[in-house]
Design an enzyme around this catalytic site. Structure first.
Site, PDB file in Angstrom:
ATOM      1  N   SER A   1       0.953  -1.272   0.182  1.00  0.00           N
ATOM      2  CA  SER A   1       0.070   0.038  -0.153  1.00  0.00           C
ATOM      3  C   SER A   1       0.911   1.205   0.158  1.00  0.00           C
ATOM      4  O   SER A   1       1.727   1.525  -0.960  1.00  0.00           O
ATOM      5  CB  SER A   1      -0.841  -0.098   1.080  1.00  0.00           C
TER       6      SER A   1
ATOM      7  N   ASP B   1      -9.734  -5.324  -4.686  1.00  0.00           N
ATOM      8  CA  ASP B   1      -9.163  -4.294  -3.793  1.00  0.00           C
ATOM      9  C   ASP B   1      -9.858  -2.860  -3.961  1.00  0.00           C
ATOM     10  O   ASP B   1     -10.226  -2.269  -4.786  1.00  0.00           O
ATOM     11  CB  ASP B   1      -7.594  -3.753  -4.388  1.00  0.00           C
TER      12      ASP B   1
ATOM     13  N   HIS C   1      -7.684  -5.518  -0.309  1.00  0.00           N
ATOM     14  CA  HIS C   1      -6.291  -4.936  -0.099  1.00  0.00           C
ATOM     15  C   HIS C   1      -5.587  -5.693   0.797  1.00  0.00           C
ATOM     16  O   HIS C   1      -4.344  -5.429   0.493  1.00  0.00           O
ATOM     17  CB  HIS C   1      -6.684  -3.568   0.475  1.00  0.00           C
TER      18      HIS C   1
END
Length: 271
Positions: free
Chosen positions: A98, A223, A251
């Site tokens: 991320s 995601d 995610h």
């Protein structure tokens, strides 16, 4: 083995070094708003296979110091360089999830990939988390503004709402609660400051084009945070890259599809 490394006067970064005598090293950079413990299920398995696994808590998060400033990608990538220099790391795999993936991309550009032999991006927030006039594939800007406002008004509730977006498959309530608690360990100002970077000029389009090392891109098709088109953009921008889509995956792909995630990562390191 856990210890602190100074990255600038008065700021120390916490580092967890698992199996320091391992024959291959992977340095893992966590995403917002967690810390190195998000990679627990990699730390549990990869050292059994002979790997040295190093996790850091980015400044403002986990056990690291929480200064008021220093939350732009340049400074955060410089923090990584300080850890690399202190541990004398060479020929290691750099992996980021991320926002941690975005920081890794900036490290590759700003520090010319110093010491890195391979790069792994997990649901990376690159080249831009939000939509822009020339990049219509990210989240709407207002969604991030709502997160920032929520951090200042009711941070626990905002983190709970974020936690409801990160999984596609079932996880137990205790595991969800644990991840929530990791987020609460961060300073509120750090949590907001990182979210603010998503809105600003922290664009990584040019950074991606500087990457020359073999790169693995793992990204969940479902995601809801870093949308899948970001992974496609990464693939097109990084010449020597491989994109592995994870079906039925959100995610936090290292929980949604833990065994496949570890398998793909290990296979990439060994190639």
């Amino acid at each position: 083995m856990g210890y602190y490394i100074g990255v600038e006067p008065g700021v120390n970064i916490y580092v967890e070094d698992v199996n320091p005598t391992g024959n291959k090293t992977i340095l893992l950079i966590h995403g917002w708003p967690g810390d190195h413990n998000l990679f627990e299920y990699q730390f549990n398995q990869l050292p059994k296979m002979g790997y040295r696994c190093i996790g850091i808590d980015c400044r403002g998060f986990g056990l690291s110091d929480k200064p008021w400033s220093g939350y732009d990608y340049n400074r955060l990538s410089d923090d990584i360089r300080c850890v690399v220099d202190a541990l004398k790391l060479q020929n290691f795999t750099l992996g980021g999830h991320s926002t941690g993936g975005a920081i890794c991309v900036r490290y590759m550009a700003r520090h010319n990939g110093y010491g890195v032999s391979k790069l792994a991006l997990f649901a990376a927030a690159a080249p831009s988390l939000i939509q822009r006039p020339y990049f219509p594939y990210g989240l709407q800007k207002q969604a991030v503004i709502n997160i920032i406002q929520g951090v200042y008004k009711d941070r626990p509730n905002t983190l709970r709402e974020f936690g409801s977006m990160i999984f596609h498959n079932y996880v137990s309530q205790p595991l969800s609660d644990w991840i929530f608690q990791l987020g609460l360990q961060a300073a509120s100002w750090s949590t907001a400051a990182i979210a603010n970077t998503w809105l600003g000029e922290e664009r990584l389009f040019n950074d991606l084009k500087t990457i020359k090392v073999p790169t693995l891109i793992l990204h969940g098709i479902n995601d809801q945070v870093c949308l899948f088109p970001l992974a496609i953009s990464q693939k097109y921008s990084i010449k020597n890259s491989k994109l592995v889509p994870f079906e039925a995956c959100g995610h936090f792909l290292f929980y949604d599809q833990r065994e496949r995630f570890n398998k793909e990562l290990v296979q990439f390191i060994e190639e």
